[in-house]
Design a protein around this motif. Structure first.
Motif, short mmCIF file in Angstrom:
data_model
loop_
_atom_site.label_atom_id
_atom_site.label_comp_id
_atom_site.label_asym_id
_atom_site.label_seq_id
_atom_site.Cartn_x
_atom_site.Cartn_y
_atom_site.Cartn_z
N ASP A 7 -41.62 -66.18 3.85
CA ASP A 7 -40.70 -66.82 4.32
C ASP A 7 -39.52 -65.62 4.90
O ASP A 7 -39.64 -64.57 4.28
CB ASP A 7 -39.77 -67.52 3.42
N ALA A 67 -35.25 -67.71 3.03
CA ALA A 67 -35.18 -68.67 4.04
C ALA A 67 -35.38 -70.07 3.37
O ALA A 67 -35.05 -71.11 3.76
CB ALA A 67 -36.09 -68.38 5.07
N CYS A 68 -36.28 -69.86 2.36
CA CYS A 68 -36.63 -71.32 1.60
C CYS A 68 -36.55 -71.04 0.14
O CYS A 68 -36.65 -69.82 -0.38
CB CYS A 68 -37.89 -71.58 2.06
N CYS A 110 -40.92 -70.42 5.98
CA CYS A 110 -39.62 -70.83 6.75
C CYS A 110 -39.28 -69.53 7.45
O CYS A 110 -39.31 -68.58 6.87
CB CYS A 110 -38.77 -71.27 5.88
N TYR A 111 -38.10 -70.07 8.36
CA TYR A 111 -37.32 -68.69 8.95
C TYR A 111 -35.91 -69.01 9.08
O TYR A 111 -35.51 -70.39 9.12
CB TYR A 111 -37.77 -68.49 10.48
N ASP A 112 -35.04 -68.01 9.00
CA ASP A 112 -33.82 -68.18 9.23
C ASP A 112 -33.28 -66.98 10.24
O ASP A 112 -33.28 -65.78 9.80
CB ASP A 112 -32.95 -67.96 7.85
#
Length: 301
Positions: A7, A67-68, A110-112
């Motif tokens: 992530d 991110a997760c 996941c990405y932020d």
């Protein structure tokens, strides 16, 4: 069993945090990420150590920068790419290395990337280093990088009335008298079409390129690169859009094609022989702005 994944969280200063989820416990493991520049010769790599997250092995005690959330029964290790680590422009593939074994491609989680949307670097920044993590077509994680200085960032593009109006901002240099937009035919050295630049201060600019001028260069070809010359005595700067989270704009942003007023006929984009010419701004694979002339053959009698 949970398969390894990464992530990512990115900020506007070039830092990227990789939270790698591994199945079971990872105590005593020698774990690292290996970033490898694609098609580099000699091969360029950067190694980032993976360390346990503070406050909890599953990431639950350290939400900042993650991110997760971590998966139950798994271990989350973190690697950080600092903003001061120099990366060449290109695509860096990310590999997981465990206990000195063979590097393996790392699936993306996941990405932020909220901090990358509509970035506005400080006005005194002389060189831009942009990094954007993304998922490849095979589901693995890579990082796209740009290293530009000076840089002319595209803002709005308005194709209309036989031409295009471009708004942008210059970083790493100042606009002075004699600033101009230059359209250069790809592969044709020494040829160009110029358009004056309306300066708004020393950084913001507006320019209008008339498509018909591109047809006044016979034999120049149909692919035109756009450059900004900040001043009469300054070197040209490639016009591009890199300050957001979209790495392949040619697949996402599509501008409309407009008829080109052809000198022989005077209007409508129709040539003397009956064919038509339309012009379309587009982004290349490196997110540089260009213009393509699209020609159609005349209809058969």
């Amino acid at each position: 069993m949970t398969a390894p994944r990464a992530d990512c969280t990115a900020d506007g200063e070039g830092r990227i945090g990789f939270d790698v989820t591994l199945p079971g416990t990872a105590e005593g493991w020698d774990a690292a990420l290996l970033l490898r520049l694609r098609e580099s010769d000699p091969e360029e790599t950067v190694r980032l150590p993976l360390v346990p997250l503070p406050g909890g092995s599953d990431g639950s005690g350290d939400p900042a920068g993650s991110a997760c959330s971590g998966a139950p029964g798994a271990t989350v290790l973190r690697a950080t790419l600092s903003g001061t680590t120099r990366l060449a422009e290109g695509r860096w593939d990310v590999f997981l290395v465990l206990d000195g074994g063979t590097p393996q491609r790392l699936p993306a989680g996941c990405y932020d990337l909220r901090a990358l949307v509509d970035q506005v670097p400080p006005a005194d920044r002389t060189r831009l280093e942009v990094r954007v993590p993304y998922t490849t077509k095979y589901g693995n994680i890579s990082v796209r990088t740009w290293l530009r200085g000076p840089h002319a960032e595209v803002g709005e593009v308005w194709p209309a009335d036989g031409g295009m109006t471009l708004h942008g901002r210059l970083y790493g240099a100042e606009l002075t008298s004699g600033a101009r937009l230059e359209a250069r035919p790809r592969g044709a050295v020494g040829r160009l079409v110029t358009a004056p630049v309306d300066r708004q201060g020393t950084a913001d600019f507006t320019a209008r390129l008339a498509y018909g001028e591109l047809l006044r260069e016979p034999g120049a070809g149909d692919e035109w690169e756009l450059w900004l010359r900040p001043g009469a005595d300054a070197g040209p700067v490639r016009v591009a859009r890199i300050l957001d989270d979209i790495i392949d704009k040619h697949e996402v942003i599509r501008y409309p094609a407009r008829p080109v007023p052809v000198p022989e006929s005077g209007e409508g984009g129709e040539t003397a022989g009956g064919g038509t010419v339309r012009a379309r701004p587009y982004y290349t694979g490196t997110n540089d702005l260009s213009v393509r002339l699209e020609r159609t053959a005349p209809k058969a009698p």
